[in-house]
Design an enzyme around this catalytic site. Structure first.
Site, PDB file in Angstrom:
ATOM      1  N   GLU A 290      10.239  -3.087  -3.387  1.00 51.19           N
ATOM      2  CA  GLU A 290      10.241  -4.159  -2.391  1.00 51.19           C
ATOM      3  C   GLU A 290      10.624  -5.510  -2.989  1.00 51.19           C
ATOM      4  OE1 GLU A 290       6.334  -3.794  -0.566  1.00 51.19           O
ATOM      5  OE2 GLU A 290       7.128  -2.290   0.813  1.00 51.19           O
ATOM      6  N   ASP A 369       3.146   4.944   3.801  1.00 56.68           N
ATOM      7  CA  ASP A 369       2.443   3.707   3.500  1.00 56.68           C
ATOM      8  C   ASP A 369       1.155   3.544   4.296  1.00 56.68           C
ATOM      9  OD1 ASP A 369       1.949   1.330   2.324  1.00 56.68           O
ATOM     10  OD2 ASP A 369       3.469   0.190   3.407  1.00 56.68           O
ATOM     11  N   GLU A 397      -4.519  -2.727   6.679  1.00 57.11           N
ATOM     12  CA  GLU A 397      -3.188  -3.268   6.997  1.00 57.11           C
ATOM     13  C   GLU A 397      -2.602  -2.627   8.254  1.00 57.11           C
ATOM     14  OE1 GLU A 397      -0.359  -2.842   3.814  1.00 57.11           O
ATOM     15  OE2 GLU A 397       1.336  -3.416   5.079  1.00 57.11           O
TER      16      GLU A 397
HETATM   17  O1  GCW Z   1       2.892  -1.710   2.778  1.00 58.36           O
HETATM   18  C1  GCW Z   1       3.412  -2.587   1.909  1.00 58.36           C
HETATM   19  C2  GCW Z   1       2.824  -3.885   2.300  1.00 58.36           C
HETATM   20  C3  GCW Z   1       3.090  -4.941   1.275  1.00 58.36           C
HETATM   21  C4  GCW Z   1       2.549  -4.446  -0.066  1.00 58.36           C
HETATM   22  C5  GCW Z   1       3.229  -3.123  -0.386  1.00 58.36           C
HETATM   23  C6  GCW Z   1       2.738  -2.495  -1.677  1.00 58.36           C
HETATM   24  C7  GCW Z   1       1.712  -5.644  -1.946  1.00 58.36           C
HETATM   25  O2  GCW Z   1       3.324  -4.244   3.558  1.00 58.36           O
HETATM   26  O3  GCW Z   1       2.452  -6.109   1.684  1.00 58.36           O
HETATM   27  O4  GCW Z   1       2.761  -5.376  -1.080  1.00 58.36           O
HETATM   28  O5  GCW Z   1       2.976  -2.212   0.613  1.00 58.36           O
HETATM   29  O6  GCW Z   1       1.910  -1.612  -1.622  1.00 58.36           O
HETATM   30  O7  GCW Z   1       3.207  -2.895  -2.734  1.00 58.36           O
END
Ligand code: GCW
Length: 687
Positions: A290, A369, A397
């Site tokens: 990311e 995720d 989240e």
């Molecule tokens: O799901 C995503 C989240 C990000 C997070 C990432 C991760 C810390 O939206 O906010 O970043 O996972 O796990 O690295």
């Protein structure tokens, strides 16, 4: 800074004193504190942590007995309770033995750290620890690596706030651009975690900003202050580091792991860090993920990257937690040959056997995720010669932002107990503890989860989300524990003296709240359907035409992701038997994961006998009914709880009802518009 969302200004102004005690109010110590207690810890050259934990045990006993009429007495003074460090055959510093005979209760351990866990065991048992006889019981943690990861930043992000994916206000560690001067709250947190069984904490976000990179540099003494507060509770501190640190801090022009200057920079950084925090646990790192920098930029693999860091920290006994959350977040949605679910396996499994002994590859429990329902990650079971750690998310989240009452103990228990090679075979928790069937038994990766704590007066936004933090710790200690019994422990420790009605209502609200949340949100393992970025509230096509790799492919005929070998992405091939075949066929795929693995017509009939579209309607109407029932149950029982807490929960229920209704109507309408099929029971669907 203004009061963070979810914190009343009055509470913020009153500061620490206004903090709810969570699960260790003084009254929780009533049974132990009324006894005559002896603490016997031989004077010895203990490591710093053990020596400090010894002081903690003495202080906890002294405070409890002073508050509840007992006494700290000598061994010869006929104590009711003996807490003693004695030689133990296994030498595990965290295990303890509990026994009660001849009117005396005894906890013994090889190290003060085990004694501390034994002390909290007595607190949990309450009066039962001092009645009748108890056979000798040995308690040992399932794995020595039981970690919470904080996604806290020192800087406040304009959109994310200070804690990434945090819904509990600001950070308990940092304020005003630096480590807080007053870390009293962190000390309380350390105590809560110790009582739950957590023994490691990483203190900054895995997305490491420029300011946070300086925790390896000029801010190191500040990190050391935090470690000092965790140590007396047996908790080891870890730091998240940026792959780009040699460039950002060291002024180098590259972070190439093959570059001698880069290697030297990391080795010197490690020397510096361990000089400041001699018992630091190690580094957590999110690389090539990311947008975070990583070894790919130099044509190097994740094994090259991890091993370079591992070499730097090895002389200090440090660990590298290298995250496997590596996927293409700039995918073209038109490209059907790429399946994000396959990414962790594709990137890491080829390197199995090449990671250094002090590298833990930390894999998220699911291949996507932290969704309310997704398959387990096959990568976890595919690296017998690697220390595989499993990552969970205590912060919600994708599960309601601690505005919805969602207890996750059952979800985690189900995941941890997933038997990768079929019934009776090693589970996810076993693999994390080094128990891969093809491994040598030494490859321990442990369990980690993203914390849900902030500077909110109830710690976790929704006061009931405390139960998730508690349950996380308890399940890392014993993944086989009954999550509802764990919930009972939390109730007893948090609300001592709560009557039967209050307890019964908490169970009514929380026991099946994970399933309830699933019922009104994304159905049958289809995942996402959330509002992009915020990840709160419904948006069925929110991610459909984006680069994030999270699609459901709904059209007028059907929905779901074909991940089969026969006609789809081939993801099912990443699983060992029998799952590779169970998931391959819609005939054997469990209903709750059907749309994770298959694209099916809306009329497809589930094992339950209902069609997909009718299932969506039924569960979504029912999900909202369940939320309304929970809200009403709460209204009956709120008077049994402290008024401020009751008000917070009541406020959260109003939002949960609103949000669940929104989810129901948006998802139902979406399925109706795509399928053209109405509800067979004629309930209101907006067209
Ligand atoms: O799901 C995503 C989240 C990000 C997070 C990432 C991760 C810390 O939206 O906010 O970043 O996972 O796990 O690295």
């Amino acid at each position: 800074m203004s009061a963070p969302a979810g914190t009343t200004p009055a509470a913020a102004a009153a500061g620490d004193l206004a903090v709810h005690p969570a699960w260790l109010p003084d009254a929780a110590f009533a049974a132990l504190g009324a006894r005559r207690v002896t603490v016997e810890i031989p004077a010895r050259e203990w490591p710093a942590m053990s020596a400090q934990v010894a002081q903690t045990v003495r202080a906890e006993v002294a405070a409890a007995t002073a508050a509840h009429g007992g006494a700290v007495v000598g061994a010869h003074e006929d104590p009711d309770v003996v807490l003693a460090v004695v030689p133990h055959s296994d030498n595990d510093p965290e295990s303890f033995v509990f026994v009660r005979d001849a009117g005396s209760t005894r906890i013994t351990a090889a190290d003060p750290r085990g004694l501390l866990y034994g002390l909290f065991h007595l607190v949990r048992l309450g009066e039962a620890a001092f009645e009748g006889e108890h056979e000798v019981e040995r308690h040992a943690p399932h794995t020595p690596l039981r970690m919470l990861n904080h996604w806290d930043n020192i800087a406040v992000h304009p959109v994310m706030g200070q804690v990434e994916r945090g819904d509990s206000g600001g950070s308990i560690f940092y304020a005003d651009g630096k480590v807080r001067a007053d870390l009293t709250r962190v000390g309380r947190y350390a105590r809560l975690l110790a009582a739950a069984g957590v023994n490691r904490v990483s203190i900054n976000n895995v997305n490491v900003g420029h300011l946070e990179t300086r925790l390896l540099g000029d801010l190191l003494p500040e990190a050391a202050r935090i470690a000092d507060v965790f140590r007396p509770y047996g908790i080891t501190t870890h730091l998240s580091v940026s792959w780009a640190a040699p460039v950002r801090l060291g002024g180098l022009t590259t972070s190439d792991p093959a570059d001698a200057d880069v290697r030297r920079w990391w080795a010197e950084a490690a020397d510096r860090v361990w000089a400041a925090i001699p018992d630091l646990g190690g580094f957590v790192i999110k690389a090539d993920s990311e947008g975070q920098p990583g070894p790919f930029a130099y044509g190097r693999s994740h094994a090259d990257g991890a091993n370079m860091l591992a070499a730097a920290v090895a002389p200090h006994g440090g660990l590298i937690h290298w995250r496997a959350f590596v996927y293409d977040h700039e995918q073209d949605w038109r490209d059907r040959s790429t399946d994000r679910a396959k990414a962790a396996y594709q990137h890491f499994v080829p390197h199995d056997g090449t990671f250094a002994d002090n590298v833990v590859v930390q894999v998220k429990h699911g291949p996507l995720d932290f969704q309310v329902r997704e398959a387990v990650s096959p990568a976890i079971a595919a690296m017998p010669r690697t220390r595989v750690g499993v990552e969970f998310q205590v912060t919600t989240e994708y599960l309601g932002h601690q505005k919805h009452a969602v207890y996750l103990g059952r979800m985690w228990s189900e995941l941890l107990g997933f038997a990768y090679w079929g019934p009776g075979s090693p589970t996810m928790a076993d693999v994390a503890a080094g128990g891969h069937p093809d491994g040598d038994g030494t490859r321990i990766g442990g369990l980690a989860a993203v914390s849900n704590v902030g500077d909110d007066e109830f710690w976790t936004g929704h006061p009931f989300a405390q139960a998730n933090l508690y349950a996380w710790g308890r399940l890392t200690w014993n993944p086989g524990a009954d999550p509802i019994a764990v919930l009972d422990e939390w109730i007893d420790l948090t609300f001592p003296g709560l009557g039967d009605q209050g307890r019964e209502v908490l169970h009514r609200i929380l026991d099946e709240s994970w399933e309830t949340y699933e019922r009104y949100t994304a159905p049958l393992g289809v995942c996402f359907m959330v509002s992009p970025h915020s990840h709160y509230g419904p948006s069925p096509d929110g991610y459909e035409y984006t680069p994030w790799g999270t699609y459901h492919f709904a059209d007028r005929d059907g929905i779901g992701v074909d991940r089969t070998r026969a006609t789809g992405s081939g993801f099912t091939a990443q699983y060992p038997a029998p799952w590779r075949d169970v998931y391959e066929s819609p005939q054997t795929c469990p209903d709750e994961l059907l749309l994770f693995f298959h694209h099916v017509p809306y009329t497809h009939v589930l094992h339950s006998g209902t069609s997909v579209v009718q299932h969506v309607y039924d569960t979504h109407f029912d999900g909202v009914e369940r939320v309304l029932a929970a809200r009403d149950a709460w209204a009956e029982a709120a008077g049994h709880f402290p008024a401020a807490l009751a008000d917070r929960v009541t406020e959260r229920f109003a939002e949960q009802v609103r949000s669940a209704t929104d989810w129901r109507d948006v998802v139902n309408t979406y399925f109706f518009r795509h399928s053209g099929i109405g509800d067979e029971r004629g309930r209101a669907i907006y067209r």
